[in-house]
Design an enzyme around this catalytic site. Structure first.
Site, short mmCIF file in Angstrom:
data_model
loop_
_atom_site.label_atom_id
_atom_site.label_comp_id
_atom_site.label_asym_id
_atom_site.label_seq_id
_atom_site.Cartn_x
_atom_site.Cartn_y
_atom_site.Cartn_z
N GLN A 182 0.83 -1.21 0.00
CA GLN A 182 0.00 0.00 0.00
C GLN A 182 0.87 1.26 0.00
O GLN A 182 1.63 1.48 0.95
CB GLN A 182 -0.88 -0.02 1.26
CG GLN A 182 -1.77 1.19 1.44
CD GLN A 182 -2.54 1.12 2.75
OE1 GLN A 182 -2.02 0.63 3.74
NE2 GLN A 182 -3.76 1.60 2.75
N GLY A 183 0.72 2.09 -1.00
CA GLY A 183 1.49 3.33 -1.08
C GLY A 183 0.61 4.55 -0.84
O GLY A 183 0.27 5.27 -1.79
N SER A 196 0.89 6.65 2.62
CA SER A 196 1.57 7.66 3.45
C SER A 196 2.83 8.19 2.77
O SER A 196 3.50 7.47 2.03
CB SER A 196 1.98 7.04 4.79
OG SER A 196 0.87 6.43 5.40
N GLU A 204 -9.52 -2.02 4.85
CA GLU A 204 -8.32 -2.20 5.69
C GLU A 204 -8.71 -2.23 7.17
O GLU A 204 -8.25 -3.07 7.93
CB GLU A 204 -7.33 -1.05 5.43
CG GLU A 204 -6.07 -1.19 6.28
CD GLU A 204 -5.01 -0.13 5.97
OE1 GLU A 204 -5.29 0.81 5.21
OE2 GLU A 204 -3.89 -0.26 6.50
N GLU A 227 -6.99 8.66 16.86
CA GLU A 227 -7.57 10.01 16.92
C GLU A 227 -8.37 10.29 15.64
O GLU A 227 -9.47 10.85 15.69
CB GLU A 227 -6.48 11.08 17.09
CG GLU A 227 -5.80 11.10 18.46
CD GLU A 227 -4.77 9.99 18.63
OE1 GLU A 227 -4.35 9.37 17.62
OE2 GLU A 227 -4.38 9.72 19.78
C1 LIG Z 1 2.51 -0.74 11.68
C2 LIG Z 1 2.23 0.29 10.63
C3 LIG Z 1 2.04 -0.09 9.32
C4 LIG Z 1 1.82 0.87 8.33
N1 LIG Z 1 1.70 0.45 7.03
C5 LIG Z 1 1.51 1.38 6.07
C6 LIG Z 1 1.44 0.96 4.68
O1 LIG Z 1 1.59 -0.21 4.36
N2 LIG Z 1 1.25 1.91 3.75
C7 LIG Z 1 1.08 3.24 4.07
O2 LIG Z 1 0.86 4.03 3.17
N3 LIG Z 1 1.17 3.67 5.36
C8 LIG Z 1 1.39 2.77 6.35
N4 LIG Z 1 1.49 3.17 7.68
C9 LIG Z 1 1.47 4.61 7.98
C10 LIG Z 1 0.22 5.07 8.71
O3 LIG Z 1 -0.91 5.04 7.87
C11 LIG Z 1 0.51 6.50 9.26
O4 LIG Z 1 1.58 6.38 10.18
C12 LIG Z 1 -0.69 7.10 9.93
O5 LIG Z 1 -1.69 7.41 9.00
C13 LIG Z 1 -0.33 8.38 10.74
O6 LIG Z 1 0.39 9.27 9.97
P1 LIG Z 1 1.76 9.92 10.53
O7 LIG Z 1 2.63 8.80 10.99
O8 LIG Z 1 2.30 10.83 9.49
O9 LIG Z 1 1.33 10.74 11.83
P2 LIG Z 1 0.75 12.22 11.88
O10 LIG Z 1 -0.33 12.36 10.85
O11 LIG Z 1 1.88 13.18 11.82
O12 LIG Z 1 0.08 12.26 13.31
C14 LIG Z 1 0.85 12.49 14.50
C15 LIG Z 1 -0.12 12.53 15.67
O13 LIG Z 1 -1.05 13.62 15.53
C16 LIG Z 1 -2.38 13.15 15.62
N5 LIG Z 1 -3.25 13.88 14.68
C17 LIG Z 1 -2.94 14.23 13.41
N6 LIG Z 1 -3.99 14.87 12.85
C18 LIG Z 1 -4.97 14.91 13.78
C19 LIG Z 1 -6.32 15.42 13.80
N7 LIG Z 1 -6.85 16.02 12.72
N8 LIG Z 1 -7.05 15.26 14.92
C20 LIG Z 1 -6.53 14.64 16.03
N9 LIG Z 1 -5.25 14.15 16.07
C21 LIG Z 1 -4.50 14.27 14.96
C22 LIG Z 1 -2.30 11.68 15.19
O14 LIG Z 1 -3.40 10.93 15.72
C23 LIG Z 1 -0.97 11.26 15.78
O15 LIG Z 1 -1.13 10.94 17.15
C24 LIG Z 1 1.74 2.25 8.67
C25 LIG Z 1 1.93 2.64 10.01
C26 LIG Z 1 2.19 1.68 10.98
C27 LIG Z 1 2.41 2.13 12.40
#
Ligand SMILES: Cc1cc2nc3c(=O)[nH]c(=O)nc-3n(C[C@H](O)[C@H](O)[C@H](O)COP(=O)(O)OP(=O)(O)OC[C@H]3O[C@@H](n4cnc5c(N)ncnc54)[C@H](O)[C@@H]3O)c2cc1C
Length: 402
Positions: free
Chosen positions: A132-133, A135, A250, A387
């Site tokens: 999945q691409g 993030s 998902e 969240e």
């Molecule tokens: C085990 C694992 C597997 C994954 N696999 C994939 C994958 O295969 N493909 C892929 O594309 N991605 C993948 N991801 C990525 C995942 O989808 C992102 O990490 C996730 O969407 C959060 O984005 P971020 O890490 O940039 O955090 P951020 O978006 O920077 O968030 C940081 C913090 O701020 C909070 N926050 C942000 N915006 C808000 C809001 N509007 N309201 C309240 N709180 C908020 C979040 O809840 C979090 O606590 C994976 C992540 C993990 C941990």
């Protein structure tokens, strides 16, 4: 009902006759989590390959998918009977992965006939492993802000950008990616959903090491990658709708994974009660001496069981072809919270033996438990953070104002 019972008996007989004896009752490596298929698939033990091929030929790697693409064409009740009989016989799933749980259902809804024939058949046969691409380094929760660009050049797009946290990107053959095809409109309206063969020149994958000591994640780069326009799913610039539908699948998959799980942790395979008896040296049949711990274990086991039954009930109520909506966020939040709670409790029960990282003082199960506990922290992030799920529930399930 009589028809279903007849079908169940026939299904059990077929499974029994076709399962190689070497795979009966085996414990699959929890790190691998089953047979993911793909061009680089390895089969452990090797007869897992025969098991995959036989089930695929019958369409039972995807029992509910239409027969015209190679699926089993079964009703939800029949597919459930096959699953129950497989488990009763102690047989592993023939195939797992994002092809079956994420991109496959989306292709059935949004793909063209040509795209379905090309991809669904290969998913069912376990020939292609998908990742999945979504993030990017600067786009996680605010996914619609993604910057990977796809610029049209005749019948192709030229793709440039970086995806991050691509689970198993280094083991996958194709990626379903969100790309920006129009930078001049509202951010959600300029995104397309694109399928990319990872063998295409310009695609590179770099594994990322995690706190758990494992490296299931990758950074995936696209440098002038040429992708046929025909690989867009749905409308060009209409990818946001497809992306949200996939997230529903998902989140449902995550809920079913943890809803079905009743062990002390993903890796321990034993109930929390058994784990406590082992570490507290408590005799079978007598109550655990620590009343507070006993209470915590009982609450966790009851909540897990109730959740498991709720997930089952929701599944049973869903009609064939059901599309999960925002309610999948409810299931995702609860599933991941309960898994974190169980993993915490398992580590607490094991005491000093619950914090092993390496070395001779800890057995393999203890080391796996520590790593599963650390891994569980990611549950409430992957597939969208808790969240973000709570925001979706507030807005789209409860109808609360912004
Ligand atoms: C085990 C694992 C597997 C994954 N696999 C994939 C994958 O295969 N493909 C892929 O594309 N991605 C993948 N991801 C990525 C995942 O989808 C992102 O990490 C996730 O969407 C959060 O984005 P971020 O890490 O940039 O955090 P951020 O978006 O920077 O968030 C940081 C913090 O701020 C909070 N926050 C942000 N915006 C808000 C809001 N509007 N309201 C309240 N709180 C908020 C979040 O809840 C979090 O606590 C994976 C992540 C993990 C941990």
């Amino acid at each position: 009902m009589a028809d279903l019972e007849r079908f169940r008996a026939e299904a059990a007989a077929w499974l029994d006759a076709n399962a190689p004896k070497e795979i009966r009752g085996i414990e699959l490596d929890p790190d691998k989590g089953g047979n993911w298929g793909g061009r680089r698939a390895t089969f452990d033990p090797p007869p897992m390959k025969d098991w995959l091929d036989r089930c695929a030929a019958k369409g039972w790697t995807a029992p509910e998918w239409p027969r015209e693409y190679g699926g089993g064409g079964l009703s939800p009740a029949e597919a459930k009977a096959v699953d129950q009989e497989r488990k009763r016989l102690g047989l592993p799933e023939p195939l797992v992965g994002f092809g079956l749980t994420m991109i496959g259902p989306v292709l059935q809804r949004f793909g063209t006939e040509e795209q379905r024939h090309e991809h669904l058949t290969r998913i069912i046969r376990g020939e292609i492993r998908w990742c999945q691409g979504y993030s990017e380094p600067d786009s996680g929760s605010d996914l619609a802000s993604l910057q990977t660009r796809a610029v049209r050049d005749g019948d192709e797009f030229i793709v440039n950008g970086t995806k991050v946290w691509t689970s198993y990107g280094d083991l996958s053959d194709w990626i379903f990616a969100l790309v920006r095809t129009d930078p001049d409109v509202k951010k959600q309206e300029g995104i397309s959903f694109l399928l990319i063969d990872m063998q295409t020149p310009g695609v590179s994958v770099r594994p990322i090491q995690l706190i758990s000591g494992k490296s299931p994640f990758c950074e995936t780069r696209f440098d002038d990658v040429r992708v046929p326009v025909a690989n867009v799913i749905g409308e060009i610039n209409g990818g946001w709708t497809v992306a949200k539908a996939l997230l529903g699948h998902e989140r449902t998959m995550i809920a079913e994974l943890f809803g079905a799980q009743r062990g002390g942790s993903r890796s321990s395979g034993s109930s929390l009660g058994n784990l406590a008896r082992h570490y507290l040296d408590a005799p079978d049949g007598a109550p655990l001496p620590d009343a507070v711990l006993r209470d915590k274990i009982a609450a966790a086991e009851m909540d897990t069981r109730a959740f498991h039954l709720t997930v089952q009930r929701a599944r049973d109520a869903a009609k064939a072809g059901h599309q999960p909506g925002p309610e999948s966020s409810l299931f995702k939040v609860y599933a991941t919270e309960i898994n974190k709670r169980r993993c915490e409790l398992a580590v607490e029960i094991a005491g000093p033996q619950g914090l092993g990282w390496q070395g001779p003082g800890f057995d393999a199960e203890e080391l796996a438990r520590t790593r599963a506990w650390l891994r569980s922290r990611g549950n409430s992030i992957e597939g969208g953070t808790s969240e973000i799920q709570l925001n979706i529930i507030a807005k789209h399930v409860l109808g609360l104002p912004d």
